[in-house]
Design a protein around this motif. Structure first.
Motif, PDB file in Angstrom:
ATOM      1  N   GLU A 204      48.829  63.558  40.906  1.00 24.83           N
ATOM      2  CA  GLU A 204      48.550  64.652  41.837  1.00 24.83           C
ATOM      3  C   GLU A 204      48.897  65.916  41.058  1.00 24.83           C
ATOM      4  OE1 GLU A 204      51.635  63.347  44.646  1.00 24.83           O
ATOM      5  OE2 GLU A 204      52.761  65.161  44.157  1.00 24.83           O
ATOM      6  N   THR A 205      48.432  67.063  41.549  1.00 27.36           N
ATOM      7  CA  THR A 205      48.741  68.285  40.806  1.00 27.36           C
ATOM      8  C   THR A 205      50.051  68.873  41.303  1.00 27.36           C
ATOM      9  OG1 THR A 205      46.406  68.659  40.496  1.00 27.36           O
ATOM     10  CG2 THR A 205      47.842  70.554  40.132  1.00 27.36           C
ATOM     11  N   ARG A 206      50.869  69.218  40.390  1.00 23.58           N
ATOM     12  CA  ARG A 206      52.177  69.807  40.714  1.00 23.58           C
ATOM     13  C   ARG A 206      52.323  71.152  40.048  1.00 23.58           C
ATOM     14  NH1 ARG A 206      57.025  66.616  41.492  1.00 23.58           N
ATOM     15  NH2 ARG A 206      56.440  64.984  42.948  1.00 23.58           N
ATOM     16  N   GLN A 207      53.035  72.054  40.716  1.00 25.34           N
ATOM     17  CA  GLN A 207      53.404  73.305  40.043  1.00 25.34           C
ATOM     18  C   GLN A 207      54.852  73.207  39.573  1.00 25.34           C
ATOM     19  OE1 GLN A 207      52.271  77.209  41.684  1.00 25.34           O
ATOM     20  NE2 GLN A 207      54.472  77.668  41.702  1.00 25.34           N
ATOM     21  N   VAL A 208      55.037  73.499  38.298  1.00 22.80           N
ATOM     22  CA  VAL A 208      56.378  73.393  37.721  1.00 22.80           C
ATOM     23  C   VAL A 208      56.667  74.677  36.951  1.00 22.80           C
ATOM     24  CG1 VAL A 208      57.795  72.141  36.032  1.00 22.80           C
ATOM     25  CG2 VAL A 208      56.139  70.890  37.426  1.00 22.80           C
ATOM     26  N   VAL A 209      57.884  75.180  37.050  1.00 27.21           N
ATOM     27  CA  VAL A 209      58.255  76.342  36.237  1.00 27.21           C
ATOM     28  C   VAL A 209      59.192  75.848  35.141  1.00 27.21           C
ATOM     29  CG1 VAL A 209      59.355  78.610  36.252  1.00 27.21           C
ATOM     30  CG2 VAL A 209      58.014  77.852  38.235  1.00 27.21           C
ATOM     31  N   ALA A 210      58.870  76.201  33.896  1.00 30.61           N
ATOM     32  CA  ALA A 210      59.680  75.711  32.774  1.00 30.61           C
ATOM     33  C   ALA A 210      60.203  76.893  31.958  1.00 30.61           C
ATOM     34  CB  ALA A 210      58.831  74.799  31.883  1.00 30.61           C
ATOM     35  N   GLY A 211      61.408  76.759  31.435  1.00 28.67           N
ATOM     36  CA  GLY A 211      62.023  77.850  30.653  1.00 28.67           C
ATOM     37  C   GLY A 211      61.682  77.737  29.181  1.00 28.67           C
ATOM     38  N   ILE A 212      60.381  77.719  28.847  1.00 23.69           N
ATOM     39  CA  ILE A 212      59.973  77.454  27.457  1.00 23.69           C
ATOM     40  C   ILE A 212      59.189  78.617  26.854  1.00 23.69           C
ATOM     41  CG2 ILE A 212      59.965  74.936  27.710  1.00 23.69           C
ATOM     42  CD1 ILE A 212      56.981  75.064  28.293  1.00 23.69           C
ATOM     43  N   GLY A 213      59.180  79.756  27.555  1.00 23.34           N
ATOM     44  CA  GLY A 213      58.341  80.895  27.151  1.00 23.34           C
ATOM     45  C   GLY A 213      58.694  81.469  25.795  1.00 23.34           C
ATOM     46  N   GLU A 214      59.914  81.263  25.331  1.00 24.49           N
ATOM     47  CA  GLU A 214      60.270  81.807  24.015  1.00 24.49           C
ATOM     48  C   GLU A 214      59.884  80.858  22.891  1.00 24.49           C
ATOM     49  OE1 GLU A 214      64.114  84.574  24.895  1.00 24.49           O
ATOM     50  OE2 GLU A 214      64.412  82.414  25.015  1.00 24.49           O
ATOM     51  N   HIS A 215      59.439  79.691  23.242  1.00 25.86           N
ATOM     52  CA  HIS A 215      59.127  78.684  22.216  1.00 25.86           C
ATOM     53  C   HIS A 215      57.650  78.313  22.157  1.00 25.86           C
ATOM     54  CE1 HIS A 215      63.456  78.157  21.849  1.00 25.86           C
ATOM     55  NE2 HIS A 215      63.474  78.220  23.173  1.00 25.86           N
ATOM     56  N   TYR A 216      56.952  78.520  23.240  1.00 23.99           N
ATOM     57  CA  TYR A 216      55.530  78.152  23.281  1.00 23.99           C
ATOM     58  C   TYR A 216      54.721  79.298  23.891  1.00 23.99           C
ATOM     59  CZ  TYR A 216      56.687  73.216  22.472  1.00 23.99           C
ATOM     60  OH  TYR A 216      57.120  72.042  21.935  1.00 23.99           O
ATOM     61  N   ALA A 217      53.540  79.522  23.341  1.00 21.20           N
ATOM     62  CA  ALA A 217      52.609  80.460  23.979  1.00 21.20           C
ATOM     63  C   ALA A 217      51.877  79.672  25.062  1.00 21.20           C
ATOM     64  CB  ALA A 217      51.606  80.975  22.954  1.00 21.20           C
ATOM     65  N   PRO A 218      51.643  80.268  26.224  1.00 15.02           N
ATOM     66  CA  PRO A 218      51.017  79.511  27.325  1.00 15.02           C
ATOM     67  C   PRO A 218      49.731  78.812  26.903  1.00 15.02           C
ATOM     68  CG  PRO A 218      51.782  81.634  28.104  1.00 15.02           C
ATOM     69  CD  PRO A 218      52.026  81.613  26.618  1.00 15.02           C
ATOM     70  N   GLU A 219      48.892  79.523  26.112  1.00 13.20           N
ATOM     71  CA  GLU A 219      47.597  78.914  25.765  1.00 13.20           C
ATOM     72  C   GLU A 219      47.754  77.647  24.916  1.00 13.20           C
ATOM     73  OE1 GLU A 219      48.572  81.991  25.410  1.00 13.20           O
ATOM     74  OE2 GLU A 219      48.409  82.698  23.337  1.00 13.20           O
TER      75      GLU A 219
END
Ligand code: MSP
Length: 654
Positions: free
Chosen positions: A587-602
C-alpha cells in the motif's frame, strides 16, 4: 471446611529504621496473605516490633533518650511504613504491650513448673550484637561472623531452658515433615546443626545488668532473654492460650524470615513450643539476603535502601513486582535501581501495559468502548491462547504456596507475551476493514478482554493497585482484597455491553541512566483522530534494551519490517534534514526521513528500502510520517538499507 492461613513476619528490632530487607519480608508476607484470600482462605497476617534487650538500650542511649520513648518512636516508623507499601496486616504487635507480656510470663511459668527451666551458673563468650552466648565453633577468626566483633567473656548465674531435652524430638519432627523448614537448604542447615549436641538455652538476664525486659514470673531479679520473649509474639498476638484467633489460626501458622534468624526460629522456637505443650508451627519459610552492589547493606557505607524513597519514585506496584520477580526465594539477590527500571520498562510498561492499552484501545475503536459478544466460534489460535492462560493459572496456583514467586510471575508474563503476539497474528486492524469479518473481530477482542481480566486477577496479590485499576477499567469495581479467583477469573464472566475505559498508561516508562534518549528524529505523536484506518495498533511504549542486554526473539518479532520502494521524494520546506517520501509497501505510505543531508530527493526515487511499518505515527515539522526507513551510519555518513536483489514491495523482513 473453611480453609485458613496464618502468616507472620519477624518482629523487627526498633534499633533501625525500616529498610528494603524489612520491606521485602513484609511484602512477601503480604503477597502470600493476599494470594490465600484470592483462593478463598480465611487469613490472618501478623507483623510488629521487638522492643526489649541490650540492643535497644544501647540504641536509645546513643539517641540520647530512654528505651521506652525510643521504642515508641521507631515502632511508629514501622507501623506508618506498612500502609504506604499497601501491606494488608491484621495486627501489629509490640513486645512492650501488656497482652504480650502476660503470655510470655504464662509460658515461662508453665515451662518452669514442668521442670524444663533451671537455675545455674554459666561462663562463656557473649556476643552483644547477637544478644547471646556463642559457642567456639560459631566464631570465625575469633569473631562473631554476623557482627564482626570479638565476643566478651562473661560469667553469670541465670535461668536455663532445657532445650537439649528436645533435640531428639526436633530432629525427628524435621525428618518426618520435610517442608517444616523450607527451602531445603535451610532444613539441611538446621539438621547439620542438630548433629552436634544441643546446649541448653540461657533465657534470663540479671536485672542489675539489664532492666529493659519482661520480669521472670518466678524470680523478679531477672528479666527474660529477648529471643525467648520475642518468639512468643507469634502466639501472644493470637490470644494464647484460649483466644479464638489462636484456636483458628495457630494450626496453620507459617513464619517468614531471612536466613539471619534461622537458628532461633528453627531450633529455639519449636523446642519452646514443645516444652509449653503447644503444637509446632506448620512452616518456617526462609529467604536470602538483599545485597547492594553485591555486598551487605551497611549504614556506614551508605548502602541502606529505604523503601519509602524508591516506592513513590517508581510506583509502589512496580517496586513490589520487582522485589518478588527478581529474588529467587531462598537465595540472595542483588538490588540495583537500574535492574528495577529495566523490569519496570520491559515487563510492566512494555509487556503488560501495552497489552492492556492495545486491548482497550481496540475495544474503543471497533466497538465503541463496550464489551463485544464472543462473535464467531473459537478458532485454533484463540483456543491456544486460552489454554496458555489456563496453564499459567495452574503454575501460579502451584508455585506461590511453594514460595516460587518468580516462577508464578514468569508464567503470567508468558501468557501476557503470548497475548501480545496473538494481537499481531490476528491483526484486528485488518479484520476491522472487512464487515464480513465482524464476528471474527468480536471473537478476538472478547478473547483479549477476558484474558486481561484474568491477568488482573492474578496480579492482584503482587500489584493490588494495578489490579484494581485494570478491573475497574474493565467495568469490575472490586477492592483488591475482595478479588476471588474462582469468581472473578471465570472465562466469559465479562458482561456484553459493559463500558470499558482505556485510561492513561498503567506504567509510564522511566528513562535509565545508561540510556541515551536518542529517538532517530524529533517526533510529535499523531493524535488518535489522525490515525488512518488499517494502521496497526501501536505499542504504547517501547523498552529500549540497554547496551549488552539480550532480547528474546519475541521482542524482535514485534517489529513489522517491510520492503518498500520509494515512489516520490521531496524536501520538507524549511528543513535541511527532512525528506517526505511516498513509498510502496503493498500500500502507499507517507514517511518522513531525516536523510536530506545525505541524499538528493531525485536520487531516492526507485530505491528499495526497509521500512519499520508498525512505528507509532508521528508528525515531523507538521508532516505526518507513518513509519521509518532504516539506514546505516558511520563516520562517512549515512547509507540506506536495501535488499541485494529486487524483492516485492511489502515483503516481510525478518
Ligand atoms: N527482632 C528480630 C526478630 C525477632 S522475630 C521473633 C530481628 N529483627 S531485625 O530487625 O533484625 O529483622 C531481621 C529480619 O529483617 C530478617 O530476618 C529479614 O526478614 C529482614 N531483613 C533484614 N535485612 C535483610 C536483607 N538485607 N535482606 C532480606 N531481608 C533482611 O532479627
Amino acid at each position: 471446611m473453611q480453609k485458613r492461613f496464618y502468616v507472620t513476619t519477624p518482629i523487627y528490632y526498633v534499633n533501625a529504621e525500616p529498610h528494603i530487607g524489612h520491606a521485602y519480608t513484609t511484602i512477601v508476607a503480604d503477597v502470600l496473605n493476599r494470594f490465600h484470600r484470592l483462593m478463598g482462605y480465611e487469613t490472618y497476617f501478623l507483623t510488629g516490633t521487638d522492643e526489649h534487650g541490650d540492643k535497644i538500650v544501647q540504641a536509645a542511649e546513643a539517641a540520647g533518650t530512654d528505651p521506652k520513648s525510643y521504642a515508641d518512636r521507631i515502632s511508629a516508623l514501622f507501623r506508618d511504613t506498612w500502609p504506604k507499601l499497601n501491606i494488608s496486616h491484621d495486627d501489629f504487635i509490640r513486645t512492650t504491650e501488656p497482652r504480650h507480656i502476660r503470655v510470655v510470663q504464662d509460658i515461662l511459668q508453665k515451662v518452669y513448673a514442668k521442670g524444663d527451666i533451671y537455675f545455674d551458673t554459666y561462663r562463656g563468650r557473649y556476643c552483644v550484637g547477637c544478644e547471646r552466648f556463642i559457642t567456639d565453633r560459631e566464631l570465625v577468626d575469633g569473631k562473631c561472623p554476623d557482627h564482626d566483633t570479638p565476643p566478651v567473656e562473661r560469667e553469670e548465674a541465670n535461668y536455663f531452658f532445657r532445650m537439649s531435652a528436645y533435640q531428639p524430638w526436633l530432629i525427628d519432627h524435621i525428618e518426618r515433615n520435610p517442608d517444616f523448614i523450607r527451602p531445603e537448604r535451610y532444613k539441611n542447615e538446621v539438621l547439620a546443626f542438630l548433629r552436634e549436641p544441643l546446649e541448653d538455652l540461657c533465657i534470663s538476664r540479671p536485672r542489675e545488668r539489664l532492666d529493659w525486659g519482661i520480669p521472670l514470673p518466678f524470680d523478679e531479679r531477672f528479666v527474660t532473654y529477648v529471643w525467648f520473649d520475642a518468639l512468643i509474639n507469634y502466639v501472644s498476638a493470637l490470644g494464647y492460650p484460649d483466644g479464638e484467633l489462636f484456636e483458628k489460626f495457630w494450626p496453620v501458622a507459617q513464619h517468614l524470615i531471612a536466613k539471619d534468624i534461622l537458628k532461633p526460629h528453627g531450633i529455639y522456637w519449636p523446642t519452646m513450643l514443645k516444652a509449653a505443650g503447644i503444637e509446632p508451627y506448620r512452616h518456617l519459610n526462609v529467604h536470602g539476603y538483599w545485597k547492594i552492589n553485591e555486598g551487605k547493606m551497611s549504614k556506614s557505607r551508605g548502602t541502606v535502601v529505604r523503601p519509602l524513597d524508591l516506592a513513590p519514585q517508581y510506583g509502589l506496584d512496580a517496586f513490589r513486582y520487582f522485589l518478588l520477580r527478581e529474588m529467587v526465594f531462598g537465595l540472595d539477590a542483588n538490588f540495583s535501581e537500574d535492574a528495577l527500571v529495566q523490569r519496570l520498562n520491559a515487563d510492566l510498561a512494555n509487556d503488560l501495559g501495552n497489552l492492556f492499552s492495545r486491548t482497550l484501545a481496540m475495544t474503543g475503536r471497533y466497538f465503541g468502548g463496550t464489551v463485544p459478544p464472543f462473535g464467531d466460534p473459537e478458532e485454533v489460535e484463540d483456543a491456544a491462547l486460552r489454554s496458555d492462560l489456563e496453564r499459567a493459572v495452574g503454575i501460579y496456583r502451584e508455585e506461590i504456596p511453594q514460595l516460587a514467586f518468580h516462577k508464578a510471575l514468569m508464567a503470567v508474563w508468558d501468557v501476557v507475551n503470548a497475548a501480545n503476539r496473538y494481537i499481531d497474528h490476528t491483526a484486528p486492524w485488518d479484520l476491522a476493514k472487512d464487515t464480513a469479518r465482524r464476528g471474527r473481530l468480536q471473537r478476538v477482542i472478547r478473547t483479549l478482554l477476558e484474558l486481561n481480566k484474568t491477568v488482573a486477577v492474578l496480579i492482584a496479590p503482587f500489584m493490588p493497585q494495578t489490579a484494581e485499576k485494570m478491573l475497574a477499567r474493565l467495568g469490575i469495581e472490586r477492592k483488591a482484597l475482595d478479588v476471588r479467583l474462582d469468581r472473578d477469573a471465570v472465562w466469559g464472566s465479562l458482561t456484553e455491553g459493559t463500558a470499558v475505559e482505556k485510561g492513561d498508561a498503567l506504567f509510564p516508562r522511566v528513562g535509565t541512566k545508561k540510556e541515551t534518549p536518542s529517538a532517530p528524529m524529533p517526533v510529535e505523536v499523531a493524535s488518535e483522530a489522525q490515525k488512518p484506518a488499517g494502521v496497526r495498533e501501536p505499542s504504547e511504549t517501547a523498552a529500549a534494551p540497554s547496551q549488552g542486554e539480550l532480547i528474546g526473539i519475541d521482542v524482535f518479532q514485534r517489529l513489522d519490517l517491510r520492503v518498500a520502494v520509494i515512489q516520490a521524494a521531496e524536501r520538507v520546506p524549511k528543513s535541511k534534514k527532512l525528506v517526505k517520501l511516498l513509498v510502496d509497501m503493498g500500500e502507499t505510505r507517507q514517511v518522513v526521513a531525516g536523510i536530506g543531508e545525505h541524499y538528493a530527493p531525485e536520487d531516492l526515487v526507485g530505491k528499495t528500502v526497509v521500512l519499520v511499518a508498525n512505528l507509532k505515527p508521528a508528525r515531523l515539522m507538521g508532516v505526518a510520517s507513518h513509519g521509518m526507513i532504516l539506514a546505516a551510519h558511520d563516520a562517512e555518513g549515512l547509507r540506506l538499507i536495501t535488499t541485494d536483489a529486487p524483492a516485492a514491495p511489502g515483503s516481510k523482513v525478518s
